[in-house]
Design a protein around this motif. Structure first.
Motif, PDB file in Angstrom:
ATOM      1  N   VAL A   1     -10.306  48.115  19.935  1.00  0.00           N
ATOM      2  CA  VAL A   1      -9.048  48.346  19.223  1.00  0.00           C
ATOM      3  C   VAL A   1      -8.384  49.631  19.722  1.00  0.00           C
ATOM      4  N   SER A   2      -9.169  50.673  19.940  1.00  0.00           N
ATOM      5  CA  SER A   2      -8.614  51.947  20.420  1.00  0.00           C
ATOM      6  C   SER A   2      -8.038  51.811  21.834  1.00  0.00           C
ATOM      7  N   VAL A   3      -8.778  51.186  22.717  1.00  0.00           N
ATOM      8  CA  VAL A   3      -8.327  51.031  24.112  1.00  0.00           C
ATOM      9  C   VAL A   3      -7.114  50.099  24.183  1.00  0.00           C
ATOM     10  N   THR A   4      -7.153  48.995  23.446  1.00  0.00           N
ATOM     11  CA  THR A   4      -6.019  48.080  23.494  1.00  0.00           C
ATOM     12  C   THR A   4      -4.783  48.681  22.820  1.00  0.00           C
ATOM     13  N   GLY A   5      -4.987  49.605  21.891  1.00  0.00           N
ATOM     14  CA  GLY A   5      -3.852  50.323  21.313  1.00  0.00           C
ATOM     15  C   GLY A   5      -3.103  51.095  22.391  1.00  0.00           C
ATOM     16  N   VAL A   6      -3.844  51.699  23.293  1.00  0.00           N
ATOM     17  CA  VAL A   6      -3.233  52.413  24.425  1.00  0.00           C
ATOM     18  C   VAL A   6      -2.552  51.410  25.359  1.00  0.00           C
ATOM     19  N   LEU A   7      -3.220  50.299  25.636  1.00  0.00           N
ATOM     20  CA  LEU A   7      -2.644  49.290  26.534  1.00  0.00           C
ATOM     21  C   LEU A   7      -1.353  48.698  25.975  1.00  0.00           C
ATOM     22  N   VAL A   8      -1.301  48.462  24.674  1.00  0.00           N
ATOM     23  CA  VAL A   8      -0.077  47.954  24.058  1.00  0.00           C
ATOM     24  C   VAL A   8       1.055  48.946  24.301  1.00  0.00           C
TER      25      VAL A   8
ATOM     26  N   ALA B   1      -0.576  56.240  20.875  1.00  0.00           N
ATOM     27  CA  ALA B   1      -1.364  56.037  22.094  1.00  0.00           C
ATOM     28  C   ALA B   1      -2.295  57.224  22.328  1.00  0.00           C
ATOM     29  N   VAL B   2      -1.803  58.429  22.090  1.00  0.00           N
ATOM     30  CA  VAL B   2      -2.646  59.629  22.233  1.00  0.00           C
ATOM     31  C   VAL B   2      -3.798  59.582  21.229  1.00  0.00           C
ATOM     32  N   LEU B   3      -3.492  59.225  19.993  1.00  0.00           N
ATOM     33  CA  LEU B   3      -4.550  59.118  18.973  1.00  0.00           C
ATOM     34  C   LEU B   3      -5.561  58.046  19.345  1.00  0.00           C
ATOM     35  N   ASN B   4      -5.079  56.886  19.781  1.00  0.00           N
ATOM     36  CA  ASN B   4      -5.987  55.802  20.170  1.00  0.00           C
ATOM     37  C   ASN B   4      -6.840  56.182  21.382  1.00  0.00           C
ATOM     38  N   GLY B   5      -6.225  56.783  22.375  1.00  0.00           N
ATOM     39  CA  GLY B   5      -6.980  57.216  23.553  1.00  0.00           C
ATOM     40  C   GLY B   5      -8.019  58.268  23.206  1.00  0.00           C
ATOM     41  N   SER B   6      -7.642  59.208  22.362  1.00  0.00           N
ATOM     42  CA  SER B   6      -8.575  60.258  21.928  1.00  0.00           C
ATOM     43  C   SER B   6      -9.714  59.660  21.116  1.00  0.00           C
ATOM     44  N   THR B   7      -9.390  58.700  20.275  1.00  0.00           N
ATOM     45  CA  THR B   7     -10.429  58.029  19.489  1.00  0.00           C
ATOM     46  C   THR B   7     -11.401  57.301  20.412  1.00  0.00           C
ATOM     47  N   ALA B   8     -10.887  56.590  21.406  1.00  0.00           N
ATOM     48  CA  ALA B   8     -11.754  55.886  22.363  1.00  0.00           C
ATOM     49  C   ALA B   8     -12.686  56.872  23.073  1.00  0.00           C
ATOM     50  N   LEU B   9     -12.140  58.006  23.468  1.00  0.00           N
ATOM     51  CA  LEU B   9     -12.959  59.035  24.126  1.00  0.00           C
ATOM     52  C   LEU B   9     -14.041  59.556  23.184  1.00  0.00           C
ATOM     53  N   LEU B  10     -13.660  59.854  21.942  1.00  0.00           N
ATOM     54  CA  LEU B  10     -14.636  60.349  20.964  1.00  0.00           C
ATOM     55  C   LEU B  10     -15.708  59.303  20.661  1.00  0.00           C
ATOM     56  N   LEU B  11     -15.316  58.046  20.568  1.00  0.00           N
ATOM     57  CA  LEU B  11     -16.305  56.983  20.325  1.00  0.00           C
ATOM     58  C   LEU B  11     -17.325  56.928  21.454  1.00  0.00           C
ATOM     59  N   THR B  12     -16.844  57.048  22.676  1.00  0.00           N
ATOM     60  CA  THR B  12     -17.734  57.017  23.839  1.00  0.00           C
ATOM     61  C   THR B  12     -18.677  58.222  23.829  1.00  0.00           C
ATOM     62  N   ILE B  13     -18.135  59.390  23.520  1.00  0.00           N
ATOM     63  CA  ILE B  13     -18.959  60.606  23.437  1.00  0.00           C
ATOM     64  C   ILE B  13     -19.973  60.478  22.298  1.00  0.00           C
ATOM     65  N   GLY B  14     -19.513  59.957  21.150  1.00  0.00           N
ATOM     66  CA  GLY B  14     -20.416  59.762  20.019  1.00  0.00           C
ATOM     67  C   GLY B  14     -21.551  58.806  20.353  1.00  0.00           C
ATOM     68  N   TYR B  15     -21.232  57.743  21.068  1.00  0.00           N
ATOM     69  CA  TYR B  15     -22.252  56.793  21.494  1.00  0.00           C
ATOM     70  C   TYR B  15     -23.259  57.477  22.424  1.00  0.00           C
ATOM     71  N   PHE B  16     -22.750  58.290  23.328  1.00  0.00           N
ATOM     72  CA  PHE B  16     -23.632  59.026  24.229  1.00  0.00           C
ATOM     73  C   PHE B  16     -24.585  59.913  23.444  1.00  0.00           C
ATOM     74  N   PHE B  17     -24.070  60.666  22.483  1.00  0.00           N
ATOM     75  CA  PHE B  17     -24.930  61.553  21.684  1.00  0.00           C
ATOM     76  C   PHE B  17     -25.980  60.754  20.911  1.00  0.00           C
ATOM     77  N   MET B  18     -25.611  59.602  20.400  1.00  0.00           N
ATOM     78  CA  MET B  18     -26.581  58.758  19.709  1.00  0.00           C
ATOM     79  C   MET B  18     -27.658  58.294  20.688  1.00  0.00           C
ATOM     80  N   SER B  19     -27.242  57.929  21.895  1.00  0.00           N
ATOM     81  CA  SER B  19     -28.203  57.405  22.876  1.00  0.00           C
ATOM     82  C   SER B  19     -29.215  58.456  23.328  1.00  0.00           C
ATOM     83  N   ILE B  20     -28.850  59.738  23.246  1.00  0.00           N
ATOM     84  CA  ILE B  20     -29.795  60.797  23.619  1.00  0.00           C
ATOM     85  C   ILE B  20     -30.401  61.465  22.384  1.00  0.00           C
ATOM     86  N   LYS B  21     -30.231  60.806  21.231  1.00  0.00           N
ATOM     87  CA  LYS B  21     -30.826  61.230  19.968  1.00  0.00           C
ATOM     88  C   LYS B  21     -30.345  62.602  19.472  1.00  0.00           C
TER      89      LYS B  21
END
Length: 177
Positions: free
Chosen positions: A162-169, A50-70
């Motif tokens: 998948v990352s978020v639902t891993g935490v929910l499971v 759950a910690v790995l999945n939650g951390s991955t979800a956070l990193l994915l969101t941060i990565g998306y943000f960095f892509m969106s600001i080029k």
């Protein structure tokens, strides 16, 4: 333009891994006997996952943000970290399947239906995400940015789900560990 020399090596490897990984996980889930390699209790691995999945979800969101600001260098580095965490998860998940018996869900009523919907979609998309992530990472790291962007449009939301639902499971299962 694609790197055809590299593609001839990478694409068959990605396809092979995309087939082998789900097959190995399925086989391990149905092992007749467990081998608790690290002597862990049944709830240890799920919490770590759950910690790995939650951390991955956070990193994915941060990565998306960095892509969106080029900020592509930051995007790349954060997405590589998300890939590493997902890889650690996969290895740990395999070890957990070897080590511990599956724990049944004990919830009732509407929660049971919600749990199984989340679990089933999580499992199906977990198998689908393997080739998507591998191809997305490969296309990005091999500087095939147009192909990377096309596949990342699919990879990002599925990987995040998948990352978020891993935490929910884990949250649903927590009382039963």
């Amino acid at each position: 333009m694609g790197n055809t020399k590299t593609d001839k090596i990478a694409i068959p490897i990605i396809i092979a891994l995309s087939i082998l990984i789900p097959i190995v996980v399925i086989i391990l889930m149905y092992l007749p006997e467990r081998y608790n390699i690290f002597g862990t209790q049944s709830g240890t691995f799920p919490f770590f996952h759950a910690v790995l999945n939650g951390s991955t979800a956070l990193l994915l969101t941060i990565g998306y943000f960095f892509m969106s600001i080029k900020e592509y260098k930051w995007h790349r580095n954060v997405m590589i970290m998300a890939f590493v965490l997902s890889s650690v998860f996969l290895v740990s998940y395999v070890i957990s399947k070897i080590s511990n018996e599956p724990v049944p869900y004990g919830g009732e009523g509407v929660l049971r239906y919600i749990y199984f919907f989340i679990l089933i979609t999580h499992i199906i998309l977990s198998a689908i995400i393997v080739p998507l992530v591998l191809f997305t990472m490969y296309r990005g790291l091999s500087v095939q940015y147009t192909k990377h962007a096309k596949i990342a449009r699919w990879t990002f939301p599925i990987w995040l789900y998948v990352s978020v639902t891993g935490v929910l499971v884990y949250v649903f299962m927590w009382p039963y560990y």
